[in-house]
Motif scaffolding. Structure first.
Motif, PDB file in Angstrom:
ATOM      1  N   ILE A   5      -4.733   3.160   0.226  1.00 42.49           N
ATOM      2  CA  ILE A   5      -5.250   1.916   0.790  1.00 42.49           C
ATOM      3  C   ILE A   5      -6.414   1.395  -0.056  1.00 42.49           C
ATOM      4  O   ILE A   5      -7.002   0.367   0.266  1.00 42.49           O
ATOM      5  CB  ILE A   5      -5.703   2.089   2.253  1.00 42.49           C
ATOM      6  CG1 ILE A   5      -6.816   3.136   2.359  1.00 42.49           C
ATOM      7  CG2 ILE A   5      -4.519   2.447   3.137  1.00 42.49           C
ATOM      8  CD1 ILE A   5      -7.440   3.213   3.738  1.00 42.49           C
ATOM      9  N   GLY A  11       2.769  -2.762  -6.191  1.00 37.72           N
ATOM     10  CA  GLY A  11       2.188  -1.516  -5.689  1.00 37.72           C
ATOM     11  C   GLY A  11       2.416  -0.350  -6.639  1.00 37.72           C
ATOM     12  O   GLY A  11       1.499   0.441  -6.906  1.00 37.72           O
ATOM     13  N   TYR A  19      -6.206   0.035  -2.859  1.00 38.08           N
ATOM     14  CA  TYR A  19      -5.661  -0.974  -3.766  1.00 38.08           C
ATOM     15  C   TYR A  19      -6.422  -2.271  -3.529  1.00 38.08           C
ATOM     16  O   TYR A  19      -6.047  -3.082  -2.686  1.00 38.08           O
ATOM     17  CB  TYR A  19      -4.164  -1.112  -3.471  1.00 38.08           C
ATOM     18  CG  TYR A  19      -3.398  -2.084  -4.332  1.00 38.08           C
ATOM     19  CD1 TYR A  19      -3.897  -2.585  -5.528  1.00 38.08           C
ATOM     20  CD2 TYR A  19      -2.131  -2.518  -3.928  1.00 38.08           C
ATOM     21  CE1 TYR A  19      -3.179  -3.474  -6.298  1.00 38.08           C
ATOM     22  CE2 TYR A  19      -1.382  -3.399  -4.699  1.00 38.08           C
ATOM     23  CZ  TYR A  19      -1.918  -3.877  -5.874  1.00 38.08           C
ATOM     24  OH  TYR A  19      -1.202  -4.764  -6.647  1.00 38.08           O
ATOM     25  N   PHE A  27       0.803  -1.218   0.000  1.00 43.34           N
ATOM     26  CA  PHE A  27       0.000   0.000   0.000  1.00 43.34           C
ATOM     27  C   PHE A  27       0.842   1.278   0.000  1.00 43.34           C
ATOM     28  O   PHE A  27       0.390   2.306  -0.509  1.00 43.34           O
ATOM     29  CB  PHE A  27      -0.966  -0.023   1.187  1.00 43.34           C
ATOM     30  CG  PHE A  27      -1.965  -1.136   1.099  1.00 43.34           C
ATOM     31  CD1 PHE A  27      -2.963  -1.118   0.134  1.00 43.34           C
ATOM     32  CD2 PHE A  27      -1.903  -2.217   1.967  1.00 43.34           C
ATOM     33  CE1 PHE A  27      -3.881  -2.148   0.033  1.00 43.34           C
ATOM     34  CE2 PHE A  27      -2.825  -3.254   1.879  1.00 43.34           C
ATOM     35  CZ  PHE A  27      -3.819  -3.214   0.913  1.00 43.34           C
TER      36      PHE A  27
END
Length: 221
Positions: A29, A92, A31, A23
């Motif tokens: 957050i 990420g 994701y 993240f």
């Protein structure tokens, strides 16, 4: 109580580390694939940990021990950990900058594969009471040649290969898949070294190798 504290500490530390690695590079957050992966990995892990704690605490203790004594294996573990870290960071970043477009059906298929491989991993642990995270010959250890061990000599590693290849697809990143794919040559080195250790110190292992020809995948290797 010591075993329980150790298991919970490692579980929470792993959860925190994965969260940071996913993240933070993603920059949010939100994701969704990251949350999906966390649920697929840590919920079964928690269930398996509870089962082992209640029914096979000695095996849980072995799984928590990661101190390798073999020089080659220390290098393998370090490299595997590095690939793990890089792969998550790349996933990420991939989400943040939109490098990959992974279809939903691929994510679903990878999620199913991840759960199947985790189930395979759990079955290996049920079959082999000598299973350890470190490569060594244990006291009174015997060759296990039934069940999955009658198909390939290293079913646990077969499960981990499936896990490593499904994780980046669940995370929605083709670029991370390239990173995680490097795990395959790393695990080959681990297997070859482990077999040398077992053949030298475990009675009956040479005969077992002749009975079960394939190490990782039937009819391939």
């Amino acid at each position: 109580m010591k075993l329980l504290c150790s298991a919970l500490t490692k579980f929470l530390a792993g959860l925190l580390l994965v969260g940071i690695l996913l993240f933070l590079p993603a920059g949010t957050i939100g994701y969704v694939n990251g949350w999906l992966f966390a649920a697929l990995l840590f919920v079964p892990m928690l269930i398996l940990g509870v089962v082992l704690f209640l029914r096979e605490p000695a095996l849980l203790q072995k799984r928590l021990d990661s101190r390798e004594t073999e020089r080659t294996q220390r290098g393998v573990v370090a490299l595997s950990g590095l690939l793990f870290l890089i792969g998550f960071v790349v996933a990420g970043l991939d989400f943040r900058y939109g490098w990959s477009a992974v279809p939903a059906w691929c994510v679903i298929a990878a999620s199913v594969l991840l759960l199947l491989c985790y189930g395979l991993y759990a079955e290996v642990m049920r079959e082999n009471a000598y299973l350890s995270r470190t490569v060594k010959v244990q006291e009174n250890q015997k060759v296990i040649d039934t069940g999955l061990y009658g198909v390939v000599r290293h079913p646990m590693y077969a499960a981990t290969v499936g896990l490593f290849l499904s994780i980046p697809v669940v995370l929605g990143s083709w670029w991370a898949l390239l990173c995680f794919s490097l795990y395959i040559p790393v695990i080959v080195v681990r297997i070859l070294n482990e077999e040398a250790v077992l053949e030298a110190g475990l009675a009956g292992y040479s005969a077992y190798k002749k009975r079960v020809r394939y190490r990782l995948l039937p009819f391939i290797w």
